[in-house]
Design an enzyme around this catalytic site. Structure first.
Site, mmCIF file in Angstrom:
data_model
loop_
_atom_site.group_PDB
_atom_site.id
_atom_site.type_symbol
_atom_site.label_atom_id
_atom_site.label_comp_id
_atom_site.label_asym_id
_atom_site.label_seq_id
_atom_site.Cartn_x
_atom_site.Cartn_y
_atom_site.Cartn_z
ATOM 1 N N GLY A 1 -0.044 18.647 -6.832
ATOM 2 C CA GLY A 1 0.957 17.888 -7.574
ATOM 3 C C GLY A 1 0.754 16.402 -7.384
ATOM 4 O O GLY A 1 -0.346 15.933 -7.073
ATOM 5 N N SER A 2 1.822 15.658 -7.571
ATOM 6 C CA SER A 2 1.724 14.198 -7.535
ATOM 7 C C SER A 2 1.531 13.686 -6.112
ATOM 8 O O SER A 2 1.937 14.320 -5.134
ATOM 9 C CB SER A 2 2.982 13.576 -8.130
ATOM 10 O OG SER A 2 4.092 13.757 -7.269
ATOM 11 N N THR A 3 0.933 12.508 -6.021
ATOM 12 C CA THR A 3 0.712 11.889 -4.717
ATOM 13 C C THR A 3 2.036 11.580 -4.029
ATOM 14 O O THR A 3 2.173 11.766 -2.811
ATOM 15 C CB THR A 3 -0.124 10.608 -4.886
ATOM 16 O OG1 THR A 3 -1.419 10.972 -5.378
ATOM 17 C CG2 THR A 3 -0.288 9.866 -3.571
ATOM 18 N N GLU B 1 -3.967 18.746 -2.957
ATOM 19 C CA GLU B 1 -4.698 18.265 -4.129
ATOM 20 C C GLU B 1 -3.713 17.428 -4.932
ATOM 21 O O GLU B 1 -2.776 17.953 -5.534
ATOM 22 C CB GLU B 1 -5.232 19.422 -4.977
ATOM 23 C CG GLU B 1 -6.058 18.950 -6.150
ATOM 24 C CD GLU B 1 -6.065 19.921 -7.315
ATOM 25 O OE1 GLU B 1 -6.051 19.453 -8.470
ATOM 26 O OE2 GLU B 1 -6.061 21.135 -7.071
ATOM 27 N N GLY C 1 3.384 14.705 -2.567
ATOM 28 C CA GLY C 1 2.485 15.087 -1.486
ATOM 29 C C GLY C 1 2.720 14.285 -0.217
ATOM 30 O O GLY C 1 2.667 14.824 0.897
ATOM 31 N N CYS D 1 -5.653 16.453 -13.403
ATOM 32 C CA CYS D 1 -5.967 15.357 -12.474
ATOM 33 C C CYS D 1 -7.448 15.030 -12.427
ATOM 34 O O CYS D 1 -7.838 13.971 -11.934
ATOM 35 C CB CYS D 1 -5.454 15.693 -11.085
ATOM 36 S SG CYS D 1 -5.975 17.314 -10.503
#
Length: 490
Positions: A238-240, A260, A243, A294
């Site tokens: 998912g999104s940074t 990831e 994360g 991504c």
């Protein structure tokens, strides 16, 4: 499809009514209701984690051949139900039919097959013996050593909305193959496909508690799946931003992580490149999941000598990309996942225009059918510079930015590496030696040289804010294991 019964949670081998009721899963193409997804409570997530913990001991001790057989049988079930489950995936995600079939359900099948074989891969490796002289530690001896990969324990798998088959299969299958148990928390936008995966595993004979699936829109569902004391590892796609928050929670109790996260793939195009091949590769950003991927080459860094020609070719390529209902034959670009995400993508296009970029193609909201659905026009932004937010931040939509450079390899590499992200980048050049030389200098977990193709045995993961760890192929088996050493005196 909305006439289907309301989905129940899968906990401890049982289909369980959710404490929080149900919510509607909406088809991004026409805003119709696909089905009703369950809203788990924190207590139910905790129950799922406890069930996984109780099942871990027996499952981790099963023979690898038994684990392999179950994964293979699950693949058989998915293959048997391929058509209706691909239709469900298309309805949940808005992916065109070919993508839903080949890259979603089809890849799900292949990943279960791959890790059925993976369960049989050796987990022990003998190390060279070490001769030890007599001393304070004892008599002279020859010490043997064995490296053993052991399962981590209970793994929480939090999956992305862009691919509700390939992404969870890429987590669940290798985790199970290694002897772990799992709690799967699918993306709230399209969880129904993940429950079908659980259905396939249940029919294949997975023991109770080995696989659990809990869903919900509430933040507390994901939080409970991460902070539960029964959970030993979190695998997240998912999104940074999300994360980073998960990593902070994991850090408090030293949970293992596989992350990831976001990407802003640089596509470096030199003056001697095959521009048609480069355009075809870059153009996949628009068609694969409507840019919700991504690994997309969204940031084109092209030499000034071919800048105008590349922009012209990309513009021509876009003119043939049919935006429309993903169920209709010939559609290449479907909707994005939600109205909120459509607005976000469009805001980035407007931001790019305000920052000084020129819209070479797209930029206006397309109208499909009766005007329903969450469609975004494939958009090409040119005359960009590396300091623009639209160039630096992940848009996660069918938007490509083009940045020219005038110098040689050093300038191209500097521009490509000037990013918070480093998942996958690309190089197009007619000079193979230069392409590989530049590839080695790029700060990215993967580099495609004159291709967007991926070798599915090669390690996958990111540098910088694009993630932690590597998976795919045998690397996924390593990711879901701990390394133990056993030493003995000979």
């Amino acid at each position: 499809m909305s006439g289907e019964p309301a989905q129940r949670l899968y906990i401890g081998g049982e289909w369980v009514e959710p404490d929080g009721g149900h919510y509607e899963v909406v088809n991004p193409a026409d805003e119709s209701v696909v089905g009703l997804a369950p809203e788990a409570s924190r207590a139910q997530v905790e129950e799922a984690a406890r069930a996984a913990a109780e099942a871990f001991g027996p499952w981790s001790r099963t023979r690898p051949e038994e684990r392999a057989a179950i994964l293979d049988r699950a693949a058989d079930v998915i293959q048997r139900e391929f058509e209706p489950w691909a239709e469900l995936a298309r309805a949940e995600t808005g992916a065109p039919t070919g993508i839903a079939r080949g890259m979603q359900v089809g890849v799900g099948v292949s990943r279960f097959r791959r890790y059925a074989k993976g369960a049989l891969e050796p987990v022990e490796r003998g190390l060279p013996p070490q001769v030890t002289e007599a001393g304070p530690m004892g008599r002279a001896s020859v010490l043997g050593a064995l490296e053993v990969r052991q399962p981590v324990g209970v793994v929480t798998c939090i999956t992305s909305y862009n691919n509700p088959w390939a992404n969870p299969a890429g987590k669940v299958a290798p985790a199970l193959a290694m002897g772990n148990t799992v709690v799967v928390k699918p993306a709230p936008q399209d969880p129904l496909s993940v429950f079908r995966m659980a259905q396939a595993l249940a029919e294949a004979g997975i023991p109770p508690g080995v696989v659990n699936v809990v869903s919900g829109r509430a933040v507390e569902v994901g939080e409970a799946a991460v902070d539960s004391p029964y959970v030993d590892m979190v695998s997240f796609t998912g999104s940074t931003g999300v994360g980073q928050r998960i990593a902070e929670v994991c850090g408090r109790s030293m949970k293992r992580q596989l992350m990831e996260l976001g990407g802003k793939g640089a596509a470096v195009v030199f003056g001697d490149a095959d521009l048609d091949a480069a355009v075809t590769g870059i153009g996949t950003t628009f068609s694969f999941y409507s840019g919700q991927i991504c690994t997309a080459p969204t940031r084109v860094i092209v030499h000034r000598s071919v800048y105008a020609e590349l922009v012209e070719k990309l513009t021509g390529y876009l003119a043939f990309m049919k935006v429309g209902d993903p169920a209709v034959k010939g559609t290449l670009v479907g909707p994005v996942i939600s109205a909120v995400h459509r607005d976000r993508v469009e805001s980035y296009v407007e931001l790019g225009r305000k920052e000084g970029a020129r819209i070479a193609y797209g930029g206006e909201r397309p109208v499909v059918g009766e005007g329903r659905g969450f469609y975004v026009a494939p958009t090409l932004l040119v005359d960009c510079t590396n300091d623009m937010r639209v160039v630096r931040e992940e848009v996660f939509g069918p938007v490509v930015v083009v940045v020219p450079f005038d110098g040689g390899e050093d300038e191209a590499v500097a521009l490509a590496n000037d990013s918070d992200y480093g998942l996958i980048s690309y190089v197009w050049s007619g000079d193979a030696a230069r392409a590989f030389r530049v590839a080695r200098r790029l700060r990215a977990g993967g580099v495609g040289v004159n291709t967007i193709g991926r070798n599915m045995e090669a390690p996958f993961g990111g540098f910088k804010r694009s993630g932690v760890g590597r998976d795919v192929g045998s690397y996924a088996l390593h990711a879901y294991s701990e390394v133990q050493s056993i030493v003995w005196a000979g």
